[in-house]
Design a protein around this motif. Structure first.
Motif, PDB file in Angstrom:
ATOM      1  N   ASN A   1      -9.610  -2.514   2.364  1.00  0.00           N
ATOM      2  CA  ASN A   1      -9.212  -1.405   1.503  1.00  0.00           C
ATOM      3  C   ASN A   1     -10.424  -0.723   0.864  1.00  0.00           C
ATOM      4  O   ASN A   1     -10.519   0.509   0.818  1.00  0.00           O
ATOM      5  CB  ASN A   1      -8.257  -1.922   0.424  1.00  0.00           C
TER       6      ASN A   1
ATOM      7  N   ASP B   1      -3.964   3.588   1.283  1.00  0.00           N
ATOM      8  CA  ASP B   1      -3.768   2.147   1.069  1.00  0.00           C
ATOM      9  C   ASP B   1      -2.733   1.599   2.040  1.00  0.00           C
ATOM     10  O   ASP B   1      -2.783   0.429   2.419  1.00  0.00           O
ATOM     11  CB  ASP B   1      -3.306   1.892  -0.369  1.00  0.00           C
ATOM     12  N   THR B   2      -1.803   2.444   2.443  1.00  0.00           N
ATOM     13  CA  THR B   2      -0.784   2.040   3.413  1.00  0.00           C
ATOM     14  C   THR B   2      -1.436   1.454   4.659  1.00  0.00           C
ATOM     15  O   THR B   2      -1.067   0.366   5.118  1.00  0.00           O
ATOM     16  CB  THR B   2       0.077   3.247   3.827  1.00  0.00           C
TER      17      THR B   2
ATOM     18  N   ASP C   1       2.182   1.854  -3.412  1.00  0.00           N
ATOM     19  CA  ASP C   1       1.093   2.329  -4.265  1.00  0.00           C
ATOM     20  C   ASP C   1       0.792   3.799  -3.981  1.00  0.00           C
ATOM     21  O   ASP C   1       0.680   4.622  -4.900  1.00  0.00           O
ATOM     22  CB  ASP C   1      -0.148   1.467  -4.015  1.00  0.00           C
ATOM     23  N   ASP C   2       0.661   4.136  -2.688  1.00  0.00           N
ATOM     24  CA  ASP C   2       0.415   5.532  -2.301  1.00  0.00           C
ATOM     25  C   ASP C   2       1.545   6.441  -2.760  1.00  0.00           C
ATOM     26  O   ASP C   2       1.320   7.561  -3.235  1.00  0.00           O
ATOM     27  CB  ASP C   2       0.262   5.645  -0.782  1.00  0.00           C
TER      28      ASP C   2
ATOM     29  N   ASN D   1      -8.245  -6.816   0.627  1.00  0.00           N
ATOM     30  CA  ASN D   1      -8.860  -5.884  -0.314  1.00  0.00           C
ATOM     31  C   ASN D   1     -10.223  -5.401   0.153  1.00  0.00           C
ATOM     32  O   ASN D   1     -10.642  -4.294  -0.193  1.00  0.00           O
ATOM     33  CB  ASN D   1      -8.955  -6.535  -1.698  1.00  0.00           C
TER      34      ASN D   1
ATOM     35  N   ASP E   1     -12.502   1.490   3.258  1.00  0.00           N
ATOM     36  CA  ASP E   1     -11.891   2.756   3.668  1.00  0.00           C
ATOM     37  C   ASP E   1     -12.281   3.867   2.699  1.00  0.00           C
ATOM     38  O   ASP E   1     -11.462   4.338   1.901  1.00  0.00           O
ATOM     39  CB  ASP E   1     -10.368   2.605   3.730  1.00  0.00           C
TER      40      ASP E   1
ATOM     41  N   GLY F   1       0.808  -1.216   0.000  1.00  0.00           N
ATOM     42  CA  GLY F   1       0.000   0.000   0.000  1.00  0.00           C
ATOM     43  C   GLY F   1       0.841   1.265   0.000  1.00  0.00           C
ATOM     44  O   GLY F   1       0.520   2.249  -0.675  1.00  0.00           O
TER      45      GLY F   1
ATOM     46  N   LYS G   1      -0.616  -5.368  -7.946  1.00  0.00           N
ATOM     47  CA  LYS G   1      -0.983  -5.366  -6.529  1.00  0.00           C
ATOM     48  C   LYS G   1      -1.472  -6.747  -6.091  1.00  0.00           C
ATOM     49  O   LYS G   1      -1.099  -7.252  -5.029  1.00  0.00           O
ATOM     50  CB  LYS G   1      -2.069  -4.311  -6.266  1.00  0.00           C
TER      51      LYS G   1
ATOM     52  N   SER H   1      -4.922   0.782   5.183  1.00  0.00           N
ATOM     53  CA  SER H   1      -6.011  -0.179   5.003  1.00  0.00           C
ATOM     54  C   SER H   1      -5.494  -1.572   4.641  1.00  0.00           C
ATOM     55  O   SER H   1      -6.016  -2.577   5.129  1.00  0.00           O
ATOM     56  CB  SER H   1      -6.993   0.314   3.937  1.00  0.00           C
ATOM     57  N   LEU H   2      -4.465  -1.655   3.812  1.00  0.00           N
ATOM     58  CA  LEU H   2      -3.905  -2.966   3.474  1.00  0.00           C
ATOM     59  C   LEU H   2      -3.201  -3.583   4.682  1.00  0.00           C
ATOM     60  O   LEU H   2      -3.233  -4.805   4.884  1.00  0.00           O
ATOM     61  CB  LEU H   2      -2.952  -2.854   2.291  1.00  0.00           C
TER      62      LEU H   2
END
Length: 330
Positions: free
Chosen positions: A180, A240-241, A106-107, A177, A183, A103, A124, A243-244
Motif C-alpha cells: 500500500n 487502496d482497493t 476506505d476508498d 501495508n 503505491d 481498501g 484498518k 494495493s491491499l
C-alpha cells in the motif's frame, strides 16, 4: 504434469489479460464520470499536483478480472474431480479479497462519501489482523500450514510452535501495508508486484504446485493489462482497493510454499518502503530530524530529482535481483 501446468498457466494468464483489458475499457471511464478521482496530499511532492482528479479505485479492474478467470478455472478443475488441489488458491484469494474489501471501503468513504480520513488507522489495522487471523486458522485446519519456519539458504527448519502464528500475523499485515505504501508513483506497485509474481510463477512450476501456478498466472495477466493504463502518465490508479488486495495475494503465496522468509527477500522493496516510513517517523519524533527528504523512500528519490520512470525501473531491477537471491534461498 509440467507441460499441463505450463498450458494452464498460459491459458489463465492470457484470459486474465484480455478480461482485465476489457474491464479497464469500461470501468475507467465510469470512475471518471462519477468523479472518483485521486486527491493529492498537501505535504506530498509538488509534481503530483497535476495528478489530482485522475480516476482511482482502478484495482477493481484487475480484481474482478482475476477472480472471474480463477472462478472459471475452478469449475474446470471441479469437472475433472481435482478441486481439492485448489484449496490453498481459494484461501489465498480470499485473504487478498478481504484486504481488497477493506481498501474498497476506505476508498469509498474517502472518494464517494468525501469523508477525508476514510477508515481510521486503528480500524484498518484491526480489520487486517482479523483477515490474517481467519486465513491462518483455516489454512491450519485444512492442513496447509504448520509451525515450521525454513531458514533460507539452509536446510534448517525451526519449530516455533504458537510463536509461528504471531510472526505470520506480523508478516501478513506488514506486507499488505508495505504494498500500500509503495503505491505512490505511476506503475510502481504494479511493476514491482509483476516481478515478484514472475518469481512466484517459476517457483510454482518448479514445485508443480497447481494452486500457486494459477494464482501467479492470473496476477501476471491481469496486472499486465492494468499496467497499460497505470504506467506513466497514468490514466488510472489502483487505490487502496488494489494495493491491499495485491499485498494480501503476495502474503498468501508465502504460505502456499510455506516459506515466509524467502518471500521477505523477494518483497524486499516493499518492506524497505515501509521501513523508510517507520524510520522517518521514529527519528523525527525522537530528535525532530528527518532521515529522508520525504517518505516513503520513492518520494525521497523524487525530491532528489529522479523521474518516475527511472524510479520504477530501478525498483523493478532491484526486485529482480532480490528474486534471484530468493530463488537460491529456497
Amino acid at each position: 504434469m509440467f507441460e499441463q501446468l505450463v498450458m494452464e498457466f498460459l491459458a489463465v494468464g492470457v484470459s486474465s489479460f484480455f478480461v482485465t483489458a476489457i474491464l479497464c475499457h469500461y470501468i475507467i471511464p465510469a470512475l471518471s464520470k462519477k468523479h472518483i478521482g485521486q486527491s493529492i496530499r498537501a505535504e506530498g511532492p509538488q509534481s503530483h499536483r497535476a495528478k489530482a482528479g485522475t480516476p482511482t479505485m482502478g484495482g477493481i479492474c484487475f480484481i474482478i478480472g482475476m477472480l472471474a478467470v480463477l472462478a472459471g478455472t475452478t469449475v474446470f478443475y471441479a469437472i475433472k474431480g481435482k478441486q481439492t488441489q485448489l484449496i490453498p488458491m481459494a484461501l489465498t484469494v480470499c485473504l487478498a479479497l478481504l484486504n481488497g474489501l477493506i481498501g474498497l471501503f476506505d476508498d469509498y468513504r474517502k472518494l464517494v462519501k468525501h469523508q477525508n480520513e476514510g477508515l481510521k488507522a486503528g480500524q484498518k489495522f484491526l480489520l487486517q489482523c482479523l483477515a490474517a487471523a481467519l486465513y491462518l486458522v483455516i489454512m491450519r485446519l485444512t492442513g496447509h500450514i504448520d509451525t515450521l519456519l525454513h531458514i533460507p539458504f539452509t536446510d534448517i527448519m525451526l519449530d516455533l510452535g504458537i510463536g509461528y502464528y504471531a510472526g505470520a500475523m506480523i508478516f501478513i499485515v506488514g506486507l499488505v501495508n508495505s504494498v500500500n505504501l509503495t503505491d505512490g508513483l505511476d506503475g510502481l506497485a504494479t511493476s514491482v508486484t509483476l516481478v515478484v509474481t514472475a518469481f512466484i510463477a517459476f517457483v510454482a512450476l518448479n514445485y508443480l504446485n497447481a494452486s500457486m501456478t494459477l494464482v501467479a498466472a492470473a496476477l501476471i495477466g491481469s496486472l499486465l493489462a492494468f499496467l497499460r493504463k497505470n504506467c506513466h502518465v497514468a490514466s488510472v490508479f489502483m487505490g487502496d482497493t488494489g494495493s491491499l488486495f495485491l499485498g494480501g495475494a503476495l502474503a498468501g503465496v508465502a504460505f502456499m510454499i510455506n516459506d515466509m522468509l524467502v518471500m521477505v527477500i523477494a518483497c524486499g522493496i516493499f518492506i524497505f518502503e515501509m521501513l523508510s516510513v517507520v524510520i522517518q517517523v521514529a527519528v523525527f519524533k525522537t530528535v525532530n530530524k528527518r532521515v529522508f527528504l520525504m517518505a516513503p523512500f520513492h518520494h525521497h528519490l523524487e525530491a532528489k530529482q529522479w523521474g518516475e520512470n527511472k524510479i520504477v525501473l530501478e525498483f523493478s531491477i532491484i526486485t529482480l535481483v532480490l528474486c534471484v537471491i530468493a530463488w537460491f534461498g529456497l
